[in-house]
Write a protein that holds these residues in place. Structure first.
Motif, PDB file in Angstrom:
ATOM      1  N   ASN A  45     -10.136  12.452 -25.957  1.00  0.00           N
ATOM      2  CA  ASN A  45      -9.981  13.088 -27.267  1.00  0.00           C
ATOM      3  C   ASN A  45     -11.179  12.838 -28.181  1.00  0.00           C
ATOM      4  OD1 ASN A  45      -9.524  10.412 -27.862  1.00  0.00           O
ATOM      5  ND2 ASN A  45      -7.324  10.638 -28.175  1.00  0.00           N
ATOM      6  N   HIS A  48     -12.465  -4.386 -33.117  1.00  0.00           N
ATOM      7  CA  HIS A  48     -12.498  -5.624 -32.341  1.00  0.00           C
ATOM      8  C   HIS A  48     -12.916  -6.724 -33.302  1.00  0.00           C
ATOM      9  CE1 HIS A  48     -16.992  -5.394 -31.442  1.00  0.00           C
ATOM     10  NE2 HIS A  48     -16.729  -4.175 -31.824  1.00  0.00           N
ATOM     11  N   HIS A  71      -1.992   9.848 -37.998  1.00  0.00           N
ATOM     12  CA  HIS A  71      -2.915   9.623 -36.871  1.00  0.00           C
ATOM     13  C   HIS A  71      -2.818  10.799 -35.881  1.00  0.00           C
ATOM     14  CE1 HIS A  71      -4.681   6.291 -34.084  1.00  0.00           C
ATOM     15  NE2 HIS A  71      -5.242   7.466 -33.862  1.00  0.00           N
ATOM     16  N   GLU A 125     -15.402  -8.243 -34.236  1.00  0.00           N
ATOM     17  CA  GLU A 125     -16.623  -8.029 -35.008  1.00  0.00           C
ATOM     18  C   GLU A 125     -16.467  -6.970 -36.108  1.00  0.00           C
ATOM     19  OE1 GLU A 125     -19.993  -8.184 -31.972  1.00  0.00           O
ATOM     20  OE2 GLU A 125     -20.272  -6.268 -33.000  1.00  0.00           O
ATOM     21  N   HIS A 184     -18.168  -2.813 -22.208  1.00  0.00           N
ATOM     22  CA  HIS A 184     -19.293  -2.250 -22.951  1.00  0.00           C
ATOM     23  C   HIS A 184     -19.044  -2.272 -24.465  1.00  0.00           C
ATOM     24  CE1 HIS A 184     -22.937   0.123 -23.348  1.00  0.00           C
ATOM     25  NE2 HIS A 184     -22.303   0.824 -24.272  1.00  0.00           N
ATOM     26  N   SER A 185     -17.823  -1.915 -24.868  1.00  0.00           N
ATOM     27  CA  SER A 185     -17.610  -1.641 -26.299  1.00  0.00           C
ATOM     28  C   SER A 185     -16.794  -2.673 -27.056  1.00  0.00           C
ATOM     29  CB  SER A 185     -16.954  -0.268 -26.472  1.00  0.00           C
ATOM     30  OG  SER A 185     -17.887   0.738 -26.186  1.00  0.00           O
ATOM     31  N   SER A 236      -5.755  13.097 -35.160  1.00  0.00           N
ATOM     32  CA  SER A 236      -6.994  13.768 -34.720  1.00  0.00           C
ATOM     33  C   SER A 236      -7.131  13.764 -33.201  1.00  0.00           C
ATOM     34  CB  SER A 236      -8.223  13.137 -35.374  1.00  0.00           C
ATOM     35  OG  SER A 236      -8.427  11.823 -34.910  1.00  0.00           O
ATOM     36  N   GLY A 237      -6.668  12.713 -32.549  1.00  0.00           N
ATOM     37  CA  GLY A 237      -6.861  12.595 -31.103  1.00  0.00           C
ATOM     38  C   GLY A 237      -5.685  13.114 -30.297  1.00  0.00           C
ATOM     39  N   ARG A 279     -19.282   7.965 -28.052  1.00  0.00           N
ATOM     40  CA  ARG A 279     -18.898   9.336 -27.698  1.00  0.00           C
ATOM     41  C   ARG A 279     -18.543  10.148 -28.937  1.00  0.00           C
ATOM     42  NH1 ARG A 279     -17.346   5.707 -24.207  1.00  0.00           N
ATOM     43  NH2 ARG A 279     -17.916   5.938 -22.022  1.00  0.00           N
ATOM     44  N   ILE A 280     -17.701   9.581 -29.814  1.00  0.00           N
ATOM     45  CA  ILE A 280     -17.287  10.332 -31.001  1.00  0.00           C
ATOM     46  C   ILE A 280     -18.422  10.386 -32.022  1.00  0.00           C
ATOM     47  CG2 ILE A 280     -15.650  10.464 -32.914  1.00  0.00           C
ATOM     48  CD1 ILE A 280     -13.623   8.980 -31.102  1.00  0.00           C
ATOM     49  N   THR A 284     -11.962   7.631 -38.926  1.00  0.00           N
ATOM     50  CA  THR A 284     -11.036   8.089 -37.882  1.00  0.00           C
ATOM     51  C   THR A 284     -11.041   7.092 -36.723  1.00  0.00           C
ATOM     52  OG1 THR A 284     -12.813   9.448 -37.021  1.00  0.00           O
ATOM     53  CG2 THR A 284     -11.166  10.576 -38.382  1.00  0.00           C
ATOM     54  N   ASP A 337      -7.591   9.267 -40.447  1.00  0.00           N
ATOM     55  CA  ASP A 337      -6.233   9.442 -39.921  1.00  0.00           C
ATOM     56  C   ASP A 337      -5.680   8.144 -39.360  1.00  0.00           C
ATOM     57  OD1 ASP A 337      -7.891   9.377 -37.644  1.00  0.00           O
ATOM     58  OD2 ASP A 337      -6.535  10.665 -36.504  1.00  0.00           O
ATOM     59  N   ASP A 339     -25.527   0.961 -34.590  1.00  0.00           N
ATOM     60  CA  ASP A 339     -24.763   0.716 -33.367  1.00  0.00           C
ATOM     61  C   ASP A 339     -25.289  -0.585 -32.774  1.00  0.00           C
ATOM     62  OD1 ASP A 339     -23.891   0.952 -30.454  1.00  0.00           O
ATOM     63  OD2 ASP A 339     -23.097   2.817 -31.251  1.00  0.00           O
ATOM     64  N   ARG A 340     -24.482  -1.203 -31.901  1.00  0.00           N
ATOM     65  CA  ARG A 340     -24.968  -2.431 -31.262  1.00  0.00           C
ATOM     66  C   ARG A 340     -26.086  -2.122 -30.273  1.00  0.00           C
ATOM     67  NH1 ARG A 340     -19.789  -5.590 -29.251  1.00  0.00           N
ATOM     68  NH2 ARG A 340     -19.843  -3.858 -27.803  1.00  0.00           N
ATOM     69  N   HIS A 341     -26.048  -0.929 -29.676  1.00  0.00           N
ATOM     70  CA  HIS A 341     -27.118  -0.518 -28.769  1.00  0.00           C
ATOM     71  C   HIS A 341     -27.786   0.724 -29.340  1.00  0.00           C
ATOM     72  CE1 HIS A 341     -24.082  -2.561 -26.176  1.00  0.00           C
ATOM     73  NE2 HIS A 341     -25.167  -3.125 -25.664  1.00  0.00           N
TER      74      HIS A 341
HETATM   75  P1  NDP Z   1     -17.240   4.668 -27.597  1.00  0.00           P
HETATM   76  O1  NDP Z   1     -17.009   3.393 -26.884  1.00  0.00           O
HETATM   77  O2  NDP Z   1     -17.884   5.793 -26.886  1.00  0.00           O
HETATM   78  O3  NDP Z   1     -18.075   4.419 -28.922  1.00  0.00           O
HETATM   79  C1  NDP Z   1     -17.906   3.346 -29.763  1.00  0.00           C
HETATM   80  C2  NDP Z   1     -19.265   2.929 -30.269  1.00  0.00           C
HETATM   81  O4  NDP Z   1     -19.102   1.934 -31.282  1.00  0.00           O
HETATM   82  C3  NDP Z   1     -20.141   2.356 -29.165  1.00  0.00           C
HETATM   83  O5  NDP Z   1     -21.390   2.987 -29.182  1.00  0.00           O
HETATM   84  C4  NDP Z   1     -20.217   0.887 -29.570  1.00  0.00           C
HETATM   85  O6  NDP Z   1     -21.436   0.279 -29.278  1.00  0.00           O
HETATM   86  C5  NDP Z   1     -20.123   0.975 -31.068  1.00  0.00           C
HETATM   87  N1  NDP Z   1     -19.832  -0.318 -31.679  1.00  0.00           N
HETATM   88  C6  NDP Z   1     -19.037  -1.316 -31.219  1.00  0.00           C
HETATM   89  N2  NDP Z   1     -19.056  -2.343 -32.085  1.00  0.00           N
HETATM   90  C7  NDP Z   1     -19.874  -1.983 -33.085  1.00  0.00           C
HETATM   91  C8  NDP Z   1     -20.302  -2.629 -34.264  1.00  0.00           C
HETATM   92  N3  NDP Z   1     -19.903  -3.884 -34.555  1.00  0.00           N
HETATM   93  N4  NDP Z   1     -21.146  -1.968 -35.097  1.00  0.00           N
HETATM   94  C9  NDP Z   1     -21.567  -0.717 -34.794  1.00  0.00           C
HETATM   95  N5  NDP Z   1     -21.195  -0.062 -33.685  1.00  0.00           N
HETATM   96  C10 NDP Z   1     -20.361  -0.691 -32.841  1.00  0.00           C
HETATM   97  O7  NDP Z   1     -15.796   5.127 -28.132  1.00  0.00           O
HETATM   98  P2  NDP Z   1     -15.364   6.524 -28.750  1.00  0.00           P
HETATM   99  O8  NDP Z   1     -16.501   7.078 -29.518  1.00  0.00           O
HETATM  100  O9  NDP Z   1     -14.713   7.366 -27.732  1.00  0.00           O
HETATM  101  O10 NDP Z   1     -14.213   6.016 -29.716  1.00  0.00           O
HETATM  102  C11 NDP Z   1     -14.519   5.141 -30.798  1.00  0.00           C
HETATM  103  C12 NDP Z   1     -13.238   4.664 -31.473  1.00  0.00           C
HETATM  104  O11 NDP Z   1     -12.608   5.741 -32.095  1.00  0.00           O
HETATM  105  C13 NDP Z   1     -12.177   4.121 -30.487  1.00  0.00           C
HETATM  106  O12 NDP Z   1     -12.413   2.777 -30.158  1.00  0.00           O
HETATM  107  C14 NDP Z   1     -10.922   4.287 -31.281  1.00  0.00           C
HETATM  108  O13 NDP Z   1     -10.701   3.155 -32.078  1.00  0.00           O
HETATM  109  C15 NDP Z   1     -11.212   5.477 -32.181  1.00  0.00           C
HETATM  110  N6  NDP Z   1     -10.469   6.651 -31.746  1.00  0.00           N
HETATM  111  C16 NDP Z   1      -9.627   7.237 -32.649  1.00  0.00           C
HETATM  112  C17 NDP Z   1      -8.866   8.304 -32.284  1.00  0.00           C
HETATM  113  C18 NDP Z   1      -7.974   8.988 -33.270  1.00  0.00           C
HETATM  114  O14 NDP Z   1      -7.068   9.724 -32.860  1.00  0.00           O
HETATM  115  N7  NDP Z   1      -8.181   8.788 -34.560  1.00  0.00           N
HETATM  116  C19 NDP Z   1      -8.897   8.843 -30.924  1.00  0.00           C
HETATM  117  C20 NDP Z   1      -9.913   8.238 -30.089  1.00  0.00           C
HETATM  118  C21 NDP Z   1     -10.626   7.155 -30.489  1.00  0.00           C
HETATM  119  P3  NDP Z   1     -21.926  -0.131 -27.845  1.00  0.00           P
HETATM  120  O15 NDP Z   1     -20.932   0.390 -26.860  1.00  0.00           O
HETATM  121  O16 NDP Z   1     -23.242   0.544 -27.814  1.00  0.00           O
HETATM  122  O17 NDP Z   1     -21.965  -1.593 -27.861  1.00  0.00           O
END
Ligand code: NDP
Length: 400
Positions: A147, A259, A333, A261, A380-381, A335-336, A202-203, A283, A309, A222-224
């Motif tokens: 989503n 998480h 909630h 952090e 990873h995340s 959007s997804g 991704r989002i 979101t 949301d 972003d962390r990366h």
């Molecule tokens: P991804 O894992 O693709 O992206 C999350 C990104 O956040 C990664 O690039 C990650 O960095 C980065 N990140 C992690 N910690 C930090 C930080 N401390 N500071 C800055 N960036 C950080 O996940 P998605 O994009 O698919 O989803 C993101 C979040 O969106 C989900 O975890 C979920 O909580 C939320 N979500 C909400 C939905 C809704 O219905 N509202 C539906 C789907 C998701 P890196 O991996 O590079 O370390």
């Protein structure tokens, strides 16, 4: 033979739909990064129908029961008298979703000695105590990418809705008004503004791509760091930390996971570093923002608007201050969990179950926890630790 307990959101108040506005949804094969959409051997549902609510049952009942498994589906999830609390004690598999989160705390995991597999029908497994899942040797998996585009579209919609003061203007129409000045006294164009994305995964990356044609200045942290080619293609400015990003942005859209952090990242201190009149769209997860700090910032005008949301807890009680704070454009909630997204996450859950029962590996990109540690997308995340140390609040909060 396994017992599968599944917690889903309620049916529509006027009953499970008999028809839908559209007859089908687009057929996609790949996500934007080349990842393949879910590939179950079979599905027993029609894509584009309501699958995420109790009567939708994620389209799983026939598959599970034909294979001799027990399948419990409920909406009752909070507190010691809930069906979830009762059924989890002898469940082998739990399926839950972020939109109506069945908070799987350490205490609940301890009550479920047979539990082996926990599937999130969606993305974001922060409603599960991942540290306890690691300690208990559970496998946790989610439907990565299912989503992400849905959420990115919702975030862009909410950014525009806030800037253009859409909801109050709509309300004037419904009230038989034509109050142009009332509508536009808070309306701005996005063009020329600086937009900051927290978490360009991704989002977040999809939001950046979608905002590019608006002739705005795009920033991210972003962390990366993203590859240079991606930064150049979209004209992105990278910020090594969130403080540097928020100082110069007019709009901030949050897309990192919850998480340890990121919990309460947007607190009074960070909000005070933003430009007066910044807009926030969240979101990602409610607890990335300090609930009361957001209310204070809207009341003082430090924030011009807040949308998103995601809340904590979910569902939020009637007196949750985000329901009534000024200049917000919150939705539940949702959007997804568009009908489009539901088809993908229902198929993804089926794929994971088929793999599990056949003894085949679950796709690495779906794994959050495996073998006592973070794995796949989780490694990873997320960061290790009990990132949901407040989940018990949900039940307590509801009683207040
Ligand atoms: P991804 O894992 O693709 O992206 C999350 C990104 O956040 C990664 O690039 C990650 O960095 C980065 N990140 C992690 N910690 C930090 C930080 N401390 N500071 C800055 N960036 C950080 O996940 P998605 O994009 O698919 O989803 C993101 C979040 O969106 C989900 O975890 C979920 O909580 C939320 N979500 C909400 C939905 C809704 O219905 N509202 C539906 C789907 C998701 P890196 O991996 O590079 O370390």
């Amino acid at each position: 033979m396994a017992k599968v307990t599944c917690v889903l959101y309620d049916d529509p108040v006027d009953g499970y739909p008999k028809s839908y506005p559209r007859d089908d949804i687009p057929k996609l094969e790949y996500y934007p990064d080349g990842q393949k959409l879910p590939t179950p051997q079979k599905i027993d549902f029609k894509p584009g129908t309501l699958l995420g609510c109790v009567s939708g049952e994620l389209g799983l009942r026939r598959f599970l029961e034909d294979n001799g498994h027990e399948f419990i589906v409920t909406t009752s999830k909070d507190g010691p008298d809930s069906v979830f609390e009762r059924e989890l004690v002898d469940s082998d598999i739990i399926i839950s979703q972020p939109f109506w989160p069945a908070y799987l705390t350490a205490e609940r995991i301890a009550k479920a000695p047979k539990l082996k597999l926990v599937i999130t029908a969606g993305i974001g497994s922060d409603h599960i105590d991942l540290q306890a899942a690691m300690n208990g040797g559970l496998t946790v998996a989610e439907i990565t990418y299912c989503n992400s585009i849905s959420v990115s579209e919702h975030a862009v919609m909410q950014i525009l809705a806030l800037l253009h003061n859409y909801i109050p203007s709509y309300e004037w129409v419904v009230k038989n008004g034509w109050n142009i000045a009332d509508c536009v006294e808070r309306a701005y164009d996005l063009e020329g503004m600086s937009i900051g994305i927290v978490g360009a995964g991704r989002i977040g990356f999809a939001v950046l791509k979608r905002l590019k044609p608006f002739d705005v200045s795009l920033h991210y942290t972003d962390r990366h760091r993203l590859p240079e080619s991606a930064e150049n293609e979209l004209g992105l400015t990278y910020h090594p930390d969130v403080e540097s990003l928020v100082r110069i942005c007019d709009v901030v859209s949050i897309h990192c996971p919850l998480h340890p952090e990121t919990e309460h990242m947007f607190n009074d201190t960070l909000l005070s570093k933003m430009k007066r009149g910044t807009y926030i769209v969240n979101t990602a997860r409610g607890k990335i923002c300090d609930r009361d700090a957001i209310v204070r910032a809207l009341q003082s005008g430090q924030l011009a608007g807040y949308a998103g949301d995601v809340w904590f807890p979910e569902p939020p009680p009637n007196d949750h201050p985000w329901r009534t704070m000024p200049n917000h454009a919150m939705t539940p909630h949702v959007s997804g969990t568009t009908l489009s997204a539901q088809a993908r996450y229902a198929a993804g859950v089926r794929e994971i179950l088929e793999c599990w029962f056949d003894g085949r590996p679950i796709r690495n990109e779906y794994l959050v926890v495996e073998g006592g540690k973070l794995a796949g997308v989780g490694a990873h995340s997320y960061t290790a630790g009990n990132l949901t140390k407040g989940t018990d609040e949900a039940a307590r909060f509801k009683k207040e």
